[in-house]
Design a protein around this motif. Sequence first.
Motif, PDB file in Angstrom:
ATOM      1  N   ASP A 210       0.848  -1.230  -0.096  1.00 40.56           N
ATOM      2  CA  ASP A 210      -0.035   0.049   0.090  1.00 40.56           C
ATOM      3  C   ASP A 210       0.859   1.255  -0.094  1.00 40.56           C
ATOM      4  OD1 ASP A 210      -2.271  -1.127  -0.079  1.00 40.56           O
ATOM      5  OD2 ASP A 210      -2.628  -1.187   2.227  1.00 40.56           O
ATOM      6  N   GLN A 211       2.102   1.033   0.576  1.00 39.65           N
ATOM      7  CA  GLN A 211       3.118   2.201   0.595  1.00 39.65           C
ATOM      8  C   GLN A 211       3.968   2.453  -0.564  1.00 39.65           C
ATOM      9  OE1 GLN A 211       5.053   2.384   4.361  1.00 39.65           O
ATOM     10  NE2 GLN A 211       3.531   0.841   5.037  1.00 39.65           N
ATOM     11  N   THR A 212       3.729   1.488  -1.424  1.00 37.08           N
ATOM     12  CA  THR A 212       4.579   1.697  -2.646  1.00 37.08           C
ATOM     13  C   THR A 212       3.960   2.533  -3.839  1.00 37.08           C
ATOM     14  OG1 THR A 212       3.914  -0.491  -3.553  1.00 37.08           O
ATOM     15  CG2 THR A 212       5.750  -0.627  -2.293  1.00 37.08           C
ATOM     16  N   PRO A 213       4.608   3.153  -4.959  1.00 34.29           N
ATOM     17  CA  PRO A 213       4.109   3.790  -6.021  1.00 34.29           C
ATOM     18  C   PRO A 213       3.277   2.749  -6.812  1.00 34.29           C
ATOM     19  CG  PRO A 213       6.440   4.561  -5.644  1.00 34.29           C
ATOM     20  CD  PRO A 213       6.272   3.047  -4.843  1.00 34.29           C
ATOM     21  N   GLU A 214       1.970   3.433  -7.232  1.00 32.16           N
ATOM     22  CA  GLU A 214       1.327   2.464  -8.191  1.00 32.16           C
ATOM     23  C   GLU A 214       1.907   2.774  -9.505  1.00 32.16           C
ATOM     24  OE1 GLU A 214      -2.735   3.591  -8.430  1.00 32.16           O
ATOM     25  OE2 GLU A 214      -2.984   3.457  -6.343  1.00 32.16           O
ATOM     26  N   ALA A 215       2.699   3.625 -10.118  1.00 31.10           N
ATOM     27  CA  ALA A 215       3.313   3.558 -11.257  1.00 31.10           C
ATOM     28  C   ALA A 215       4.776   4.183 -10.941  1.00 31.10           C
ATOM     29  CB  ALA A 215       2.598   4.712 -12.286  1.00 31.10           C
ATOM     30  N   GLY A 216       5.812   3.976 -11.879  1.00 30.22           N
ATOM     31  CA  GLY A 216       7.219   4.742 -11.849  1.00 30.22           C
ATOM     32  C   GLY A 216       7.988   3.539 -10.981  1.00 30.22           C
ATOM     33  N   PRO A 217       9.223   3.839 -11.280  1.00 31.70           N
ATOM     34  CA  PRO A 217      10.043   2.876 -10.618  1.00 31.70           C
ATOM     35  C   PRO A 217      10.301   3.129  -9.054  1.00 31.70           C
ATOM     36  CG  PRO A 217      11.295   4.630 -11.698  1.00 31.70           C
ATOM     37  CD  PRO A 217       9.896   4.735 -11.993  1.00 31.70           C
ATOM     38  N   TRP A 218      10.360   2.207  -8.349  1.00 33.76           N
ATOM     39  CA  TRP A 218      10.705   2.277  -6.700  1.00 33.76           C
ATOM     40  C   TRP A 218      11.898   0.932  -6.286  1.00 33.76           C
ATOM     41  CZ3 TRP A 218       8.469  -1.961  -3.738  1.00 33.76           C
ATOM     42  CH2 TRP A 218       7.601  -2.845  -4.439  1.00 33.76           C
ATOM     43  N   ASP A 219      12.384   1.289  -5.238  1.00 31.50           N
ATOM     44  CA  ASP A 219      13.323   0.402  -4.856  1.00 31.50           C
ATOM     45  C   ASP A 219      12.938  -0.869  -4.146  1.00 31.50           C
ATOM     46  OD1 ASP A 219      15.475  -1.129  -3.940  1.00 31.50           O
ATOM     47  OD2 ASP A 219      16.482   0.319  -2.732  1.00 31.50           O
ATOM     48  N   PHE A 220      13.001  -2.144  -4.808  1.00 29.57           N
ATOM     49  CA  PHE A 220      12.082  -3.150  -4.487  1.00 29.57           C
ATOM     50  C   PHE A 220      12.624  -3.761  -3.083  1.00 29.57           C
ATOM     51  CE2 PHE A 220      11.344  -7.943  -4.404  1.00 29.57           C
ATOM     52  CZ  PHE A 220       9.916  -7.990  -4.603  1.00 29.57           C
ATOM     53  N   VAL A 221      13.863  -3.453  -2.855  1.00 29.10           N
ATOM     54  CA  VAL A 221      14.432  -3.859  -1.539  1.00 29.10           C
ATOM     55  C   VAL A 221      14.192  -3.051  -0.390  1.00 29.10           C
ATOM     56  CG1 VAL A 221      16.813  -4.502  -0.534  1.00 29.10           C
ATOM     57  CG2 VAL A 221      16.573  -4.940  -2.993  1.00 29.10           C
TER      58      VAL A 221
ATOM     59  N   ALA B 151      11.042  -6.018  -0.253  1.00 26.71           N
ATOM     60  CA  ALA B 151      11.816  -7.232   0.238  1.00 26.71           C
ATOM     61  C   ALA B 151      12.612  -7.091   1.323  1.00 26.71           C
ATOM     62  CB  ALA B 151      12.718  -7.677  -1.147  1.00 26.71           C
ATOM     63  N   GLY B 152      13.242  -5.949   1.838  1.00 32.20           N
ATOM     64  CA  GLY B 152      13.842  -5.934   2.920  1.00 32.20           C
ATOM     65  C   GLY B 152      12.935  -5.911   4.198  1.00 32.20           C
ATOM     66  N   PRO B 153      11.967  -5.084   4.137  1.00 32.46           N
ATOM     67  CA  PRO B 153      11.139  -4.833   5.464  1.00 32.46           C
ATOM     68  C   PRO B 153      10.587  -6.038   5.880  1.00 32.46           C
ATOM     69  CG  PRO B 153      11.187  -2.911   3.909  1.00 32.46           C
ATOM     70  CD  PRO B 153      11.890  -3.833   3.377  1.00 32.46           C
ATOM     71  N   LEU B 154       9.891  -6.718   4.857  1.00 37.70           N
ATOM     72  CA  LEU B 154       9.030  -7.710   5.115  1.00 37.70           C
ATOM     73  C   LEU B 154       9.723  -8.857   6.202  1.00 37.70           C
ATOM     74  CD1 LEU B 154       6.289  -9.331   4.985  1.00 37.70           C
ATOM     75  CD2 LEU B 154       7.141 -10.298   2.924  1.00 37.70           C
TER      76      LEU B 154
ATOM     77  N   LEU C 251      22.353 -14.948  14.507  1.00 40.65           N
ATOM     78  CA  LEU C 251      22.083 -15.952  13.591  1.00 40.65           C
ATOM     79  C   LEU C 251      20.802 -15.699  13.176  1.00 40.65           C
ATOM     80  CD1 LEU C 251      22.619 -18.482  11.757  1.00 40.65           C
ATOM     81  CD2 LEU C 251      22.018 -19.790  13.757  1.00 40.65           C
ATOM     82  N   LEU C 252      19.769 -15.719  14.129  1.00 45.62           N
ATOM     83  CA  LEU C 252      18.533 -15.536  13.795  1.00 45.62           C
ATOM     84  C   LEU C 252      17.767 -14.187  13.139  1.00 45.62           C
ATOM     85  CD1 LEU C 252      16.945 -17.088  17.219  1.00 45.62           C
ATOM     86  CD2 LEU C 252      16.836 -18.082  15.107  1.00 45.62           C
ATOM     87  N   LEU C 253      18.375 -13.460  13.385  1.00 44.40           N
ATOM     88  CA  LEU C 253      18.298 -11.928  12.815  1.00 44.40           C
ATOM     89  C   LEU C 253      18.819 -11.871  11.261  1.00 44.40           C
ATOM     90  CD1 LEU C 253      17.481  -9.199  13.012  1.00 44.40           C
ATOM     91  CD2 LEU C 253      19.637  -8.457  13.443  1.00 44.40           C
ATOM     92  N   VAL C 254      20.189 -12.267  11.176  1.00 42.87           N
ATOM     93  CA  VAL C 254      20.851 -12.286   9.894  1.00 42.87           C
ATOM     94  C   VAL C 254      19.834 -13.310   8.890  1.00 42.87           C
ATOM     95  CG1 VAL C 254      22.737 -12.309   8.409  1.00 42.87           C
ATOM     96  CG2 VAL C 254      22.878 -11.177  10.862  1.00 42.87           C
ATOM     97  N   ALA C 255      20.342 -14.693   9.473  1.00 39.87           N
ATOM     98  CA  ALA C 255      19.803 -15.678   8.485  1.00 39.87           C
ATOM     99  C   ALA C 255      18.027 -15.566   8.459  1.00 39.87           C
ATOM    100  CB  ALA C 255      19.965 -17.135   9.127  1.00 39.87           C
ATOM    101  N   GLY C 256      17.323 -15.153   9.556  1.00 38.26           N
ATOM    102  CA  GLY C 256      16.072 -15.074   9.406  1.00 38.26           C
ATOM    103  C   GLY C 256      15.483 -13.991   8.470  1.00 38.26           C
ATOM    104  N   HIS C 257      16.268 -13.126   8.072  1.00 34.90           N
ATOM    105  CA  HIS C 257      15.691 -12.091   6.953  1.00 34.90           C
ATOM    106  C   HIS C 257      16.537 -12.101   5.766  1.00 34.90           C
ATOM    107  CE1 HIS C 257      18.168  -9.061   8.505  1.00 34.90           C
ATOM    108  NE2 HIS C 257      18.035  -8.369   7.432  1.00 34.90           N
ATOM    109  N   GLU C 258      18.032 -12.115   5.838  1.00 35.84           N
ATOM    110  CA  GLU C 258      18.600 -12.031   4.513  1.00 35.84           C
ATOM    111  C   GLU C 258      18.275 -13.138   3.508  1.00 35.84           C
ATOM    112  OE1 GLU C 258      20.586 -10.001   3.499  1.00 35.84           O
ATOM    113  OE2 GLU C 258      20.946  -8.809   5.216  1.00 35.84           O
ATOM    114  N   THR C 259      18.119 -14.357   3.656  1.00 37.86           N
ATOM    115  CA  THR C 259      17.623 -15.294   2.941  1.00 37.86           C
ATOM    116  C   THR C 259      16.290 -14.877   2.276  1.00 37.86           C
ATOM    117  OG1 THR C 259      18.785 -17.144   4.013  1.00 37.86           O
ATOM    118  CG2 THR C 259      17.245 -17.847   2.506  1.00 37.86           C
ATOM    119  N   THR C 260      15.345 -14.520   3.133  1.00 34.01           N
ATOM    120  CA  THR C 260      14.163 -14.043   2.205  1.00 34.01           C
ATOM    121  C   THR C 260      14.243 -12.981   1.394  1.00 34.01           C
ATOM    122  OG1 THR C 260      12.952 -15.319   4.239  1.00 34.01           O
ATOM    123  CG2 THR C 260      11.735 -13.853   3.026  1.00 34.01           C
ATOM    124  N   THR C 261      15.013 -11.971   1.973  1.00 35.98           N
ATOM    125  CA  THR C 261      14.944 -10.851   1.396  1.00 35.98           C
ATOM    126  C   THR C 261      15.518 -10.809  -0.219  1.00 35.98           C
ATOM    127  OG1 THR C 261      15.353  -9.370   3.262  1.00 35.98           O
ATOM    128  CG2 THR C 261      16.086  -8.738   1.097  1.00 35.98           C
TER     129      THR C 261
END
Length: 391
Positions: free
Chosen positions: A121-132, A136-139, A229-239
């Motif tokens: 909901d917070q991403t632009p509907e049109a135009g480029p934006w940083d996916f990471v 992909a990073g925050p989630l 380990l939980l912090l880094v592995a817990g989100h880097e792989t999914t990002t």
Amino acid sequence: MSQQVAYSPFDPEVMADPYPVYRDLRDHAPAYWSPEASSWVFSRYEDVSAALADPARYSSASGIFPTPPGVDMTELFLPMLIMSDPPRHTQLRHLVSKAFTPRRIAGLEAHIQTLVDDLLDQTPEAGPWDFVSGFAGPLPAIVIADMLGVPREDRDRFRTWSTTLIQSNPTRGEFGAGLDAAAALYDYFAAFLAERRAHPQDDLMTALVQAEVDGEHLPEEELLGFCLLLLVAGHETTTNLLSNSAVIIAQHPESQRQLVDNPNLVPAAVEELLRFDSPVQGLARTLTRQTTLHEQTMEAGDTVLLLFGSANRDDHAFPDADHFDIHRAPERQVAFGRGIHFCLGASLARLEARIALMALLTRHRDWDVDLDSSIRLRSGPIRGFASLSFQ
């Protein structure tokens, strides 16, 4: 061995596109000595899988990342689950696995769906934006922060520390920045663990503080290793799974159309995305005894880099492996490893990827990416993007 074969996990050209080099390794040097990484390199599916299934011969206790000569991983980081062998590994994994049971992971589905919708909901509907940075990073950072019990407002700091850590390339003299990031994480979690001892909550951090092995609480250094380990592995792989997937799907419009028309194909597509461009390209082990493979004799104490990314592109395991096929359903892919060190968070990463991709395919039916405006991670074992232009 072909004199044309040369491989270093720290080579920027290899990081940009490792797969032609992987094929050369598989075809001509399946047990290859890399001077830059000071390690042997296994590239074939059969050899990587066999090593993962034999922790007695291929130990994790001396480090899991390839490093140049003279760099000792065990002296740089506190003890952590992924850098341990049985019996201690068995005890520690049993503790933390309680947070990743199928029932607990399934119970996160509605929460993850809400996070995905809110972020999009917070991403632009049109135009480029940083996916990471925008998605992909925050989630996964929010998901793992919620599980640990740390404030969401700290997730940007975590993301910065984590990215700095995995991108600190020792061949460019950058390891100091990674160690500073690790130290910052240790300091943060030391204070947070102390707070949880004084004020227990219903979260994973409290559970770790209260956990006992053979009647004793875990030492502080193992608790801090768990947190890192939980912090880094817990989100880097999914990002990086999400970022790589966005690129692959954009590059295969027919597959994109099929996924839009039939969302039921998404779970199998996630497995193929993991196989085709694995977020973790490889991890290292240390030989506990002399071993001969492909006419190469390796000594006890030698490091062996197991290339998951190459194994997943081996035609002997996956016919026409360089072809992306969402109908393949590659159950044997090794993007999450195998055996006793199989990624604890694999089911969580799969769930997040499935929900995220379904939402993206609904809202952005024919997205594109601009690789010229994007920045790849500069990390040997981790493949993904620091930024990705999405539209």
